[in-house]
Design a protein around this motif. Structure first.
Motif, mmCIF file in Angstrom:
data_model
loop_
_atom_site.group_PDB
_atom_site.id
_atom_site.type_symbol
_atom_site.label_atom_id
_atom_site.label_comp_id
_atom_site.label_asym_id
_atom_site.label_seq_id
_atom_site.Cartn_x
_atom_site.Cartn_y
_atom_site.Cartn_z
ATOM 1 N N GLU A 240 33.160 -10.156 -10.130
ATOM 2 C CA GLU A 240 32.783 -11.546 -9.865
ATOM 3 C C GLU A 240 31.334 -11.636 -9.403
ATOM 4 O O GLU A 240 30.574 -12.511 -9.839
ATOM 5 N N PHE A 241 30.932 -10.714 -8.538
ATOM 6 C CA PHE A 241 29.556 -10.727 -8.041
ATOM 7 C C PHE A 241 28.583 -10.298 -9.141
ATOM 8 O O PHE A 241 27.514 -10.892 -9.290
ATOM 9 N N TRP A 242 28.972 -9.277 -9.913
ATOM 10 C CA TRP A 242 28.115 -8.859 -11.017
ATOM 11 C C TRP A 242 27.872 -10.023 -11.977
ATOM 12 O O TRP A 242 26.767 -10.174 -12.500
ATOM 13 N N GLY A 243 28.907 -10.835 -12.201
ATOM 14 C CA GLY A 243 28.765 -11.968 -13.102
ATOM 15 C C GLY A 243 27.737 -12.970 -12.621
ATOM 16 O O GLY A 243 26.953 -13.501 -13.411
ATOM 17 N N VAL A 244 27.721 -13.237 -11.312
ATOM 18 C CA VAL A 244 26.732 -14.160 -10.749
ATOM 19 C C VAL A 244 25.328 -13.605 -10.961
ATOM 20 O O VAL A 244 24.404 -14.324 -11.371
ATOM 21 N N LEU A 245 25.140 -12.316 -10.686
ATOM 22 C CA LEU A 245 23.830 -11.704 -10.871
ATOM 23 C C LEU A 245 23.407 -11.745 -12.339
ATOM 24 O O LEU A 245 22.258 -12.092 -12.665
ATOM 25 N N GLN A 246 24.334 -11.425 -13.220
ATOM 26 C CA GLN A 246 24.005 -11.384 -14.634
ATOM 27 C C GLN A 246 23.659 -12.772 -15.168
ATOM 28 O O GLN A 246 22.679 -12.941 -15.902
ATOM 29 N N ARG A 247 24.448 -13.769 -14.806
ATOM 30 C CA ARG A 247 24.174 -15.120 -15.294
ATOM 31 C C ARG A 247 22.852 -15.667 -14.767
ATOM 32 O O ARG A 247 22.201 -16.481 -15.431
ATOM 33 N N ALA A 248 22.450 -15.212 -13.593
ATOM 34 C CA ALA A 248 21.170 -15.660 -13.031
ATOM 35 C C ALA A 248 19.992 -14.940 -13.670
ATOM 36 O O ALA A 248 18.843 -15.358 -13.497
ATOM 37 N N GLY A 249 20.267 -13.845 -14.393
ATOM 38 C CA GLY A 249 19.195 -13.111 -15.054
ATOM 39 C C GLY A 249 18.664 -11.932 -14.277
ATOM 40 O O GLY A 249 17.599 -11.397 -14.619
ATOM 41 N N VAL A 250 19.383 -11.506 -13.220
ATOM 42 C CA VAL A 250 18.967 -10.318 -12.474
ATOM 43 C C VAL A 250 18.993 -9.117 -13.427
ATOM 44 O O VAL A 250 19.962 -8.911 -14.151
ATOM 45 N N ASP A 251 17.932 -8.337 -13.417
ATOM 46 C CA ASP A 251 17.734 -7.315 -14.442
ATOM 47 C C ASP A 251 18.489 -6.025 -14.201
ATOM 48 O O ASP A 251 18.857 -5.331 -15.147
ATOM 49 N N VAL A 252 18.677 -5.650 -12.941
ATOM 50 C CA VAL A 252 19.281 -4.369 -12.599
ATOM 51 C C VAL A 252 20.433 -4.610 -11.638
ATOM 52 O O VAL A 252 20.250 -5.193 -10.570
ATOM 53 N N ILE A 253 21.627 -4.179 -12.035
ATOM 54 C CA ILE A 253 22.835 -4.390 -11.242
ATOM 55 C C ILE A 253 23.395 -3.029 -10.848
ATOM 56 O O ILE A 253 23.766 -2.224 -11.704
ATOM 57 N N GLY A 254 23.426 -2.765 -9.554
ATOM 58 C CA GLY A 254 23.827 -1.454 -9.066
ATOM 59 C C GLY A 254 25.298 -1.355 -8.741
ATOM 60 O O GLY A 254 25.968 -2.353 -8.454
ATOM 61 N N THR A 255 25.790 -0.123 -8.782
ATOM 62 C CA THR A 255 27.194 0.135 -8.441
ATOM 63 C C THR A 255 27.371 1.572 -7.991
ATOM 64 O O THR A 255 26.569 2.454 -8.327
ATOM 65 N N ASP A 256 28.440 1.804 -7.220
ATOM 66 C CA ASP A 256 28.906 3.156 -6.929
ATOM 67 C C ASP A 256 30.066 3.532 -7.843
ATOM 68 O O ASP A 256 30.454 4.692 -7.897
#
Length: 268
Positions: A240-256
Protein backbone atom coordinates in the motif's frame (compact mmCIF):
# COMPACT_ATOMS: atom_id res chain seq x y z
CA UNK A 1 32.40 -32.07 -19.38
CA UNK A 2 30.64 -31.78 -22.74
CA UNK A 3 28.94 -35.15 -22.29
CA UNK A 4 27.72 -34.08 -18.85
CA UNK A 5 26.13 -30.96 -20.30
CA UNK A 6 24.56 -33.00 -23.10
CA UNK A 7 23.05 -35.39 -20.56
CA UNK A 8 21.67 -32.49 -18.51
CA UNK A 9 20.11 -30.95 -21.60
CA UNK A 10 18.48 -34.26 -22.44
CA UNK A 11 16.93 -35.02 -19.07
CA UNK A 12 15.85 -31.65 -17.69
CA UNK A 13 13.63 -28.81 -18.79
CA UNK A 14 14.68 -26.44 -16.03
CA UNK A 15 18.01 -25.13 -17.25
CA UNK A 16 18.36 -21.42 -18.18
CA UNK A 17 17.55 -20.47 -21.75
CA UNK A 18 20.65 -20.77 -23.93
CA UNK A 19 22.52 -23.02 -21.46
CA UNK A 20 22.72 -25.97 -23.84
CA UNK A 21 24.01 -23.72 -26.64
CA UNK A 22 26.78 -22.33 -24.43
CA UNK A 23 25.19 -18.86 -24.34
CA UNK A 24 25.27 -16.40 -21.44
CA UNK A 25 22.15 -16.45 -19.21
CA UNK A 26 19.35 -14.12 -20.25
CA UNK A 27 19.44 -10.73 -18.53
CA UNK A 28 16.73 -10.33 -15.88
CA UNK A 29 13.84 -7.96 -16.31
CA UNK A 30 15.03 -4.68 -14.82
CA UNK A 31 13.14 -2.97 -11.99
CA UNK A 32 14.52 0.61 -12.06
CA UNK A 33 12.61 1.70 -8.95
CA UNK A 34 13.53 -1.30 -6.79
CA UNK A 35 16.15 -0.65 -4.10
CA UNK A 36 17.69 -3.29 -1.85
CA UNK A 37 18.04 -1.56 1.51
CA UNK A 38 20.98 -2.86 3.58
CA UNK A 39 21.60 -5.29 0.74
CA UNK A 40 24.60 -6.95 2.42
CA UNK A 41 22.31 -8.49 5.07
CA UNK A 42 20.73 -10.87 2.55
CA UNK A 43 21.85 -14.47 2.09
CA UNK A 44 23.56 -13.60 -1.20
CA UNK A 45 24.58 -9.95 -1.10
CA UNK A 46 24.10 -8.25 -4.48
CA UNK A 47 23.23 -11.49 -6.27
CA UNK A 48 19.79 -11.88 -4.69
CA UNK A 49 18.97 -8.33 -5.79
CA UNK A 50 20.39 -8.66 -9.30
CA UNK A 51 18.63 -11.96 -9.93
CA UNK A 52 15.34 -10.23 -9.10
CA UNK A 53 16.10 -7.30 -11.39
CA UNK A 54 16.75 -4.71 -8.67
CA UNK A 55 18.59 -1.74 -10.15
CA UNK A 56 19.58 -0.14 -6.83
CA UNK A 57 21.56 -1.71 -3.98
CA UNK A 58 22.94 -0.23 -0.77
CA UNK A 59 26.15 -1.11 1.06
CA UNK A 60 27.31 0.44 4.34
CA UNK A 61 31.09 0.65 4.64
CA UNK A 62 33.67 1.31 7.35
CA UNK A 63 37.29 2.22 6.72
CA UNK A 64 39.43 -0.31 8.62
CA UNK A 65 43.21 -0.57 8.10
CA UNK A 66 42.97 0.84 4.60
CA UNK A 67 40.11 -1.43 3.52
CA UNK A 68 36.40 -0.74 3.07
CA UNK A 69 34.52 -3.39 5.03
CA UNK A 70 30.79 -3.86 4.57
CA UNK A 71 28.49 -4.04 7.60
CA UNK A 72 25.74 -2.10 9.35
CA UNK A 73 27.45 -2.02 12.74
CA UNK A 74 31.10 -2.05 13.74
CA UNK A 75 30.67 -5.27 15.71
CA UNK A 76 29.61 -7.10 12.53
CA UNK A 77 32.76 -6.28 10.54
CA UNK A 78 34.62 -9.22 8.99
CA UNK A 79 37.95 -8.86 7.13
CA UNK A 80 36.78 -10.91 4.14
CA UNK A 81 33.60 -8.84 3.60
CA UNK A 82 35.19 -6.04 1.59
CA UNK A 83 33.45 -3.77 -0.88
CA UNK A 84 35.41 -5.41 -3.69
CA UNK A 85 34.63 -8.99 -2.65
CA UNK A 86 30.90 -8.47 -2.06
CA UNK A 87 30.09 -5.97 -4.82
CA UNK A 88 32.69 -4.73 -7.27
CA UNK A 89 34.27 -8.04 -8.24
CA UNK A 90 30.92 -9.86 -8.69
CA UNK A 91 29.62 -6.91 -10.74
CA UNK A 92 32.69 -6.99 -12.97
CA UNK A 93 32.31 -10.75 -13.46
CA UNK A 94 28.61 -10.50 -14.31
CA UNK A 95 29.13 -7.64 -16.76
CA UNK A 96 31.88 -9.57 -18.55
CA UNK A 97 29.74 -12.72 -18.75
CA UNK A 98 26.77 -10.82 -20.15
CA UNK A 99 28.44 -9.00 -22.99
CA UNK A 100 29.03 -5.75 -21.11
CA UNK A 101 25.54 -5.46 -19.61
CA UNK A 102 23.85 -5.90 -16.25
CA UNK A 103 20.31 -5.24 -17.51
CA UNK A 104 18.57 -4.99 -20.87
CA UNK A 105 18.81 -1.74 -22.82
CA UNK A 106 20.49 1.27 -21.26
CA UNK A 107 19.47 0.53 -17.67
CA UNK A 108 22.32 1.02 -15.18
CA UNK A 109 22.84 -0.14 -11.61
CA UNK A 110 23.03 2.35 -8.75
CA UNK A 111 25.45 1.26 -6.03
CA UNK A 112 24.68 3.42 -3.01
CA UNK A 113 27.68 3.39 -0.67
CA UNK A 114 26.87 4.66 2.83
CA UNK A 115 29.97 5.95 4.63
CA UNK A 116 29.78 4.94 8.29
CA UNK A 117 33.31 6.12 9.08
CA UNK A 118 34.86 9.57 8.62
CA UNK A 119 34.07 10.75 5.10
CA UNK A 120 37.24 12.78 4.60
CA UNK A 121 39.36 9.70 5.29
CA UNK A 122 37.10 7.18 3.57
CA UNK A 123 36.67 8.93 0.22
CA UNK A 124 40.30 8.76 -0.98
CA UNK A 125 40.32 5.02 -0.30
CA UNK A 126 37.07 4.57 -2.20
CA UNK A 127 38.34 6.68 -5.10
CA UNK A 128 41.45 4.50 -5.40
CA UNK A 129 39.36 1.32 -5.35
CA UNK A 130 36.90 2.59 -7.96
CA UNK A 131 39.78 3.53 -10.26
CA UNK A 132 40.47 -0.20 -10.71
CA UNK A 133 36.95 -0.60 -12.14
CA UNK A 134 36.91 2.64 -14.12
CA UNK A 135 35.74 1.03 -17.35
CA UNK A 136 32.52 -0.08 -15.58
CA UNK A 137 31.69 3.01 -13.52
CA UNK A 138 30.08 6.28 -14.58
CA UNK A 139 32.18 9.33 -13.85
CA UNK A 140 34.46 12.04 -15.11
CA UNK A 141 36.23 10.62 -18.15
CA UNK A 142 38.32 12.91 -20.36
CA UNK A 143 36.79 15.98 -18.75
CA UNK A 144 33.13 15.04 -19.13
CA UNK A 145 30.63 12.90 -17.30
CA UNK A 146 30.31 9.54 -19.02
CA UNK A 147 27.57 7.03 -18.10
CA UNK A 148 28.64 3.41 -17.78
CA UNK A 149 27.09 0.27 -16.26
CA UNK A 150 27.38 1.31 -12.58
CA UNK A 151 26.51 4.62 -10.93
CA UNK A 152 28.23 4.92 -7.56
CA UNK A 153 26.59 7.33 -5.12
CA UNK A 154 27.99 8.23 -1.70
CA UNK A 155 25.61 8.60 1.23
CA UNK A 156 26.05 8.75 5.00
CA UNK A 157 29.07 10.79 6.15
CA UNK A 158 29.42 12.58 2.83
CA UNK A 159 32.60 14.65 2.24
CA UNK A 160 30.71 17.00 -0.04
CA UNK A 161 33.46 19.46 -0.96
CA UNK A 162 36.06 16.72 -1.38
CA UNK A 163 33.86 14.86 -3.85
CA UNK A 164 32.58 17.85 -5.83
CA UNK A 165 36.11 19.23 -6.19
CA UNK A 166 37.49 15.93 -7.50
CA UNK A 167 37.81 16.42 -11.26
CA UNK A 168 38.43 12.70 -11.81
CA UNK A 169 35.65 11.44 -9.58
CA UNK A 170 33.84 8.17 -10.20
CA UNK A 171 31.03 8.85 -7.74
CA UNK A 172 28.19 11.25 -7.12
CA UNK A 173 26.58 12.32 -3.86
CA UNK A 174 23.30 11.41 -2.23
CA UNK A 175 21.54 14.67 -1.47
CA UNK A 176 18.79 15.74 0.91
CA UNK A 177 15.53 17.53 0.18
CA UNK A 178 17.23 20.77 1.19
CA UNK A 179 19.64 20.27 -1.74
CA UNK A 180 16.72 20.82 -4.12
CA UNK A 181 17.20 24.50 -3.28
CA UNK A 182 20.99 24.32 -3.64
CA UNK A 183 23.37 25.08 -6.47
CA UNK A 184 25.09 21.73 -7.01
CA UNK A 185 24.46 20.09 -10.36
CA UNK A 186 22.57 16.86 -10.95
CA UNK A 187 25.89 15.28 -11.95
CA UNK A 188 27.24 16.04 -8.48
CA UNK A 189 24.01 15.11 -6.67
CA UNK A 190 22.04 12.77 -8.97
CA UNK A 191 19.95 11.28 -6.15
CA UNK A 192 18.08 13.03 -3.34
CA UNK A 193 17.23 10.86 -0.32
CA UNK A 194 15.61 11.86 2.93
CA UNK A 195 13.92 10.53 6.03
CA UNK A 196 10.20 10.18 5.38
CA UNK A 197 9.38 11.15 8.98
CA UNK A 198 11.18 14.46 8.59
CA UNK A 199 8.59 15.63 6.06
CA UNK A 200 5.42 13.59 6.53
CA UNK A 201 3.24 12.35 9.39
CA UNK A 202 1.36 9.71 7.39
CA UNK A 203 2.59 6.17 8.10
CA UNK A 204 0.39 4.17 5.76
CA UNK A 205 -2.86 3.97 7.73
CA UNK A 206 -5.78 4.88 5.52
CA UNK A 207 -5.41 7.42 2.73
CA UNK A 208 -2.49 9.79 2.65
CA UNK A 209 -3.77 13.29 3.56
CA UNK A 210 -4.26 15.49 0.51
CA UNK A 211 -1.86 18.12 1.81
CA UNK A 212 0.92 15.56 2.30
CA UNK A 213 0.24 14.00 -1.10
CA UNK A 214 0.62 17.42 -2.73
CA UNK A 215 3.84 18.02 -0.80
CA UNK A 216 5.22 14.66 -1.95
CA UNK A 217 4.30 15.40 -5.56
CA UNK A 218 5.95 18.82 -5.29
CA UNK A 219 9.19 17.22 -4.12
CA UNK A 220 9.04 14.80 -7.06
CA UNK A 221 8.35 17.56 -9.58
CA UNK A 222 11.20 19.69 -8.27
CA UNK A 223 13.67 16.81 -8.30
CA UNK A 224 12.71 15.75 -11.82
CA UNK A 225 12.89 19.32 -13.10
CA UNK A 226 16.51 19.36 -11.91
CA UNK A 227 17.30 15.97 -13.45
CA UNK A 228 17.55 14.17 -10.11
CA UNK A 229 15.95 11.02 -8.72
CA UNK A 230 14.11 10.96 -5.39
CA UNK A 231 14.10 8.40 -2.58
CA UNK A 232 12.84 8.25 1.00
CA UNK A 233 14.03 5.99 3.79
CA UNK A 234 12.25 4.98 6.98
CA UNK A 235 9.08 4.10 5.06
CA UNK A 236 6.70 1.22 5.86
CA UNK A 237 7.54 -1.94 3.91
CA UNK A 238 4.05 -2.56 2.51
CA UNK A 239 2.48 -2.72 -0.96
CA UNK A 240 0.00 0.00 0.00
CA UNK A 241 2.81 2.40 0.86
CA UNK A 242 4.84 1.44 -2.21
CA UNK A 243 1.78 2.26 -4.31
CA UNK A 244 1.55 5.78 -2.90
CA UNK A 245 5.24 6.37 -3.62
CA UNK A 246 4.98 4.94 -7.11
CA UNK A 247 1.88 6.91 -8.07
CA UNK A 248 3.53 10.11 -6.86
CA UNK A 249 6.52 9.41 -9.11
CA UNK A 250 9.13 8.62 -6.45
CA UNK A 251 12.03 7.11 -8.38
CA UNK A 252 13.59 4.71 -5.87
CA UNK A 253 11.54 2.51 -3.53
CA UNK A 254 13.47 0.63 -0.88
CA UNK A 255 12.73 -2.63 0.88
CA UNK A 256 14.21 -5.30 3.12
CA UNK A 257 11.87 -7.88 1.56
CA UNK A 258 13.17 -8.34 -1.96
CA UNK A 259 10.63 -10.98 -2.94
CA UNK A 260 7.65 -8.90 -1.85
CA UNK A 261 8.74 -5.82 -3.77
CA UNK A 262 9.50 -7.89 -6.86
CA UNK A 263 6.03 -9.42 -6.72
CA UNK A 264 4.55 -5.94 -6.32
CA UNK A 265 6.20 -4.73 -9.53
CA UNK A 266 5.41 -7.99 -11.33
CA UNK A 267 1.70 -7.28 -10.93
CA UNK A 268 2.00 -4.46 -13.46
Amino acid sequence: MRSTISLLCTVTLFLPAGFCRGEAPALPRSLPQAHSHNDYEHDRPLLDALDRGFCNVEADVYLVDGKLLVAHDWIDLRPQRTLEALYLDPLKERIEKNGGKLFPGDQRLTLLIDFKSDGEKTYPVLAAILKKYEDLISGMHDGKWTPRQIDVIISGNRPIELVTNDKQRLAGLDGRVSDLDGVDSAEAIPLVSDNWSSHFEWRGDGEIPAEERRRLEAFVTKAHHQGRRLRFWGTPDTPEFWGVLQRAGVDVIGTDDLGALQRYFDRE
